[in-house]
Design an enzyme around this catalytic site. Structure first.
Site, PDB file in Angstrom:
ATOM      1  N   LYS A 206       0.832  -1.194   0.000  1.00  0.00           N
ATOM      2  CA  LYS A 206       0.000   0.000   0.000  1.00  0.00           C
ATOM      3  C   LYS A 206       0.873   1.254   0.000  1.00  0.00           C
ATOM      4  O   LYS A 206       0.689   2.161  -0.783  1.00  0.00           O
ATOM      5  CB  LYS A 206      -0.922  -0.022   1.226  1.00  0.00           C
ATOM      6  N   GLU A 212      10.759  -4.907   3.750  1.00  0.00           N
ATOM      7  CA  GLU A 212      10.768  -6.310   3.339  1.00  0.00           C
ATOM      8  C   GLU A 212      10.315  -6.464   1.889  1.00  0.00           C
ATOM      9  O   GLU A 212      10.937  -7.183   1.093  1.00  0.00           O
ATOM     10  CB  GLU A 212       9.820  -7.135   4.232  1.00  0.00           C
ATOM     11  N   GLY A 267      -4.388  -1.413   5.723  1.00  0.00           N
ATOM     12  CA  GLY A 267      -3.614  -2.579   5.290  1.00  0.00           C
ATOM     13  C   GLY A 267      -4.278  -3.897   5.655  1.00  0.00           C
ATOM     14  O   GLY A 267      -4.405  -4.804   4.837  1.00  0.00           O
ATOM     15  N   ARG A 268      -4.729  -4.008   6.903  1.00  0.00           N
ATOM     16  CA  ARG A 268      -5.302  -5.291   7.351  1.00  0.00           C
ATOM     17  C   ARG A 268      -6.742  -5.479   6.881  1.00  0.00           C
ATOM     18  O   ARG A 268      -7.374  -6.475   7.215  1.00  0.00           O
ATOM     19  CB  ARG A 268      -5.192  -5.395   8.866  1.00  0.00           C
ATOM     20  N   GLU A 353      -3.784  -5.742  15.681  1.00  0.00           N
ATOM     21  CA  GLU A 353      -3.290  -4.460  15.169  1.00  0.00           C
ATOM     22  C   GLU A 353      -4.384  -3.389  15.308  1.00  0.00           C
ATOM     23  O   GLU A 353      -4.090  -2.208  15.425  1.00  0.00           O
ATOM     24  CB  GLU A 353      -2.842  -4.603  13.709  1.00  0.00           C
ATOM     25  N   HIS A 384      -4.307 -32.200  20.701  1.00  0.00           N
ATOM     26  CA  HIS A 384      -3.202 -33.028  21.182  1.00  0.00           C
ATOM     27  C   HIS A 384      -2.038 -32.170  21.633  1.00  0.00           C
ATOM     28  O   HIS A 384      -0.925 -32.673  21.791  1.00  0.00           O
ATOM     29  CB  HIS A 384      -2.793 -34.014  20.088  1.00  0.00           C
ATOM     30  N   LYS A 512      10.312  -0.082  13.186  1.00  0.00           N
ATOM     31  CA  LYS A 512      10.816   0.117  11.811  1.00  0.00           C
ATOM     32  C   LYS A 512      11.959   1.134  11.817  1.00  0.00           C
ATOM     33  O   LYS A 512      12.990   0.943  11.185  1.00  0.00           O
ATOM     34  CB  LYS A 512       9.700   0.649  10.908  1.00  0.00           C
TER      35      LYS A 512
HETATM   36  O1  LIG Z   1       1.215  -2.657   2.284  1.00  0.00           O
HETATM   37  P1  LIG Z   1       2.360  -2.038   3.003  1.00  0.00           P
HETATM   38  O2  LIG Z   1       2.319  -0.541   2.967  1.00  0.00           O
HETATM   39  O3  LIG Z   1       3.671  -2.586   2.495  1.00  0.00           O
HETATM   40  O4  LIG Z   1       2.243  -2.429   4.509  1.00  0.00           O
HETATM   41  C1  LIG Z   1       2.333  -3.745   4.951  1.00  0.00           C
HETATM   42  C2  LIG Z   1       2.048  -3.847   6.447  1.00  0.00           C
HETATM   43  O5  LIG Z   1       3.073  -3.227   7.164  1.00  0.00           O
HETATM   44  C3  LIG Z   1       2.853  -2.375   8.249  1.00  0.00           C
HETATM   45  O6  LIG Z   1       3.935  -2.477   9.106  1.00  0.00           O
HETATM   46  C4  LIG Z   1       1.530  -2.464   8.967  1.00  0.00           C
HETATM   47  O7  LIG Z   1       1.692  -2.800  10.304  1.00  0.00           O
HETATM   48  C5  LIG Z   1       0.533  -3.391   8.322  1.00  0.00           C
HETATM   49  O8  LIG Z   1      -0.762  -2.975   8.684  1.00  0.00           O
HETATM   50  C6  LIG Z   1       0.662  -3.377   6.829  1.00  0.00           C
HETATM   51  O9  LIG Z   1      -0.310  -4.208   6.253  1.00  0.00           O
END
Ligand SMILES: O=P(O)(O)OC[C@H]1O[C@H](O)[C@H](O)[C@@H](O)[C@@H]1O
Length: 549
Positions: A206, A212, A267-268, A353, A384, A512
């Site tokens: 987004k 990453e 994002g979520r 989150e 189990h 971060k």
């Molecule tokens: O889609 P992006 O901007 O790469 O973000 C990816 C993810 O990273 C962040 O650290 C947030 O905690 C998430 O809510 C998000 O979905």
């Protein structure tokens, strides 16, 4: 005292909870033959039995009163109408617009967002068709066989888990591989299995700024160029999903290959947007659309059903009941369906989150527990291992069990066993086994009375452990869409009660920032004294181990 805990409804619930703590569900079932029948709900293909909860009519009605006192319906309508309910980021929260199949306009800053939503859906549909038909070709003229979907957090969990859950609907022509972690093992592992001439990389971010995802994409690009592709060929092999089109084009993705999303999609909550492109590629557009339709059905239920018959509202309130009045620290999700095994991890991000917050909307410290720890895994495996703690551990862990009535290629024996385990667990959790029953079982086992009593104490199952059970016909895209949207709205309900902003995530930012500083330290570009003594020595050890020999 906060505004919430000062409410008379809160006080009523406190009093009711202290009385209910002395009651056992076993006795309620014994004295009320209608309990199971009167505590059921059906919506959008989901059947919910909530009778195995530590609530009676008084507690339920007090919980609905609390929801009304917290103006739940008003905040819900504000969300659906595009108001800026994400107050710390000044954004609307409109994942529901992405799956709206009504003619209603949805306005953000005076502009109807629906035409753009529909245009993006059409772009996903057309692109999916061109990949599946082989019309979209790699630079050497070969059709796409493998898709490497790169993203993390909400740009990974939704696409991966929905694709996994709907595995029986997977198309044959392409295989989708998901990569999230910056640990190079993952991307290298995936790239070693695919042919660069037949591979399409879908980069989903987004923000287009997540370390990453950027690094994994750079590594994939490097692999592509080293394998024989050229800069001009990238357009045929790399597409991106992002709300930051400028950054994506600067990165080298051509504008035609960018699938847009918007800052009003969290994002979520983004699997319904173009972030869901890998789902469409893996399952076909019709199945992706099915997910959206199921979610839309749940949105309709959530916005129109009276609170008392509203599934996400009921579930949210039960969650508040256990978290705030029974000190439940966590909530466990137990899908009894192998393909749905990822759901706990999906809801974990969604819930933790969203409601892992310590201040109210006004920025004041909360004086009540907020979001629980979400965990779980597929049944029967957990029986189990960790179910021991749910049965006999010292705290309360509310559980959501879920089971499809039919599975693909159903083996009757396996499926009956799966169902019997699921139902048997909910029964054991509810009724338990008393000390006297355990003591009686030990008769004639050659134990003296003291030994018999000691062992009976260890075997005693307290019961009175709450659970919900969801049944559905089979896990179709529509049912899954409804299930996921139900959890989204449950989390929303709890956020409203707790007066939280469920749509920001400031808690992930510091990590971060410091991670980037440490990277500079590891790469020898930052002074040692920038770091605390512990971190300094960790960096030093890492540098020593990785120094050129
Ligand atoms: O889609 P992006 O901007 O790469 O973000 C990816 C993810 O990273 C962040 O650290 C947030 O905690 C998430 O809510 C998000 O979905």
């Amino acid at each position: 005292m906060s505004a919430l805990t000062s409410l008379p409804e809160w006080q009523t619930l406190t009093n009711l909870a202290s009385a209910i703590k002395n009651a056992h569900m076993r006795d309620w079932f014994a004295s009320d033959a209608n309990r199971a029948e009167s505590m059921q709900l059906e919506a959008c293909g989901l059947f919910l039995d909530y009778s195995k909860n530590r609530v009676n009519e008084d507690a339920l009605s007090a919980l609905f009163d609390l929801a009304r006192a917290c103006k739940l319906e008003d905040v819900r309508d504000a969300m659906f109408n595009g108001e800026q309910i994400n107050s710390t980021e000044g954004r609307a929260v409109l994942h529901t617009a992405l799956r709206s199949f009504s003619d209603r306009q949805i306005m953000v800053d005076g502009k109807d967002v629906m035409p753009e939503v529909r245009a993006t859906l059409s772009k996903i549909e057309a692109f999916t068709a061109s990949v599946h038909s082989g019309e979209h070709k790699g630079y050497t003229g070969k059709p796409v066989k493998d898709i490497v979907a790169i993203g993390i957090g909400g740009s990974f969990l939704g696409p991966k888990i929905m694709t996994e859950a709907l595995k029986p609907h997977t198309v044959d022509s392409v295989k989708v591989h998901f990569v999230a972690n910056v640990d190079g093992c993952h991307i290298h592992d995936v790239l070693s299995k695919v042919d660069f001439e037949e591979t399409l990389v879908v980069m989903s971010s987004k923000s287009f700024s997540t370390q990453e995802t950027l690094q994994n994409t750079l590594t994939a690009k490097d692999w592509f160029l080293k394998s024989g592709g050229t800069q001009e060929d990238i357009a045929k092999h790399f597409v991106a999903v992002s709300s930051n089109v400028k950054a994506a084009t600067e990165f080298g993705i051509s504008e035609d290959n960018i699938f847009p999303m918007w800052d009003w999609v969290g994002g979520r909550y983004s699997l319904w947007s173009a972030i869901g492109l890998p789902i469409s590629l893996a399952l076909g557009f019709e199945n992706f659309k099915g997910l959206l339709e199921g979610a839309f059905d749940m949105d309709t239920h959530f916005t129109s059903a009276p609170l008392e018959q509203n599934m996400p509202v009921l579930l949210g309130l039960l969650g508040v009941w256990y978290r705030n009045f029974f000190d439940a620290q966590s909530h466990v999700l137990l899908p009894y369906y192998h393909y749905l095994r990822g759901l706990p991890a999906y809801v974990q991000q969604l819930d933790m989150e969203s409601n892992g917050k310590q201040v109210t909307q006004e920025g004041e410290d909360v004086d009540y527990p907020t979001g629980p720890i979400i965990w779980g895994s597929e049944g029967t495996n957990g029986q189990h291992s960790f179910h021991q703690l749910i049965h006999q551990g010292s705290g309360v862990i509310p559980a959501d069990f879920m089971l499809p009535l039919h599975v693909p290629n159903q083996d009757e024996t396996h499926h009956a066993m799966l169902a019997s385990n699921c139902f048997g667990q909910t029964q054991a959790l509810m009724q338990g086994k008393t000390f006297d029953e355990c003591y009686a079982d030990l008769d004639g086992k050659g134990l003296n009375d003291a030994e018999r009593k000691r062992l009976a104490a260890h075997k005693t199952m307290p019961g009175n452990k709450p659970s919900n059970t969801f049944l559905f016909e089979s896990l179709t895209p529509k049912t899954l869409g409804a299930l996921v949207a139900m959890y989204e709205h449950k989390v929303f309900v709890q956020g409203v009660i707790w007066n939280l902003n469920s749509f920001d995530q400031w808690g992930v930012e510091l990590g971060k920032e410091l991670g980037n500083q440490v990277l500079a330290g590891i790469q020898g570009e930052a002074k040692e004294d920038n770091f605390d003594a512990s971190t300094q020595q960790l960096i030093a050890r890492f540098r020593a181990a990785n120094a050129p020999k």
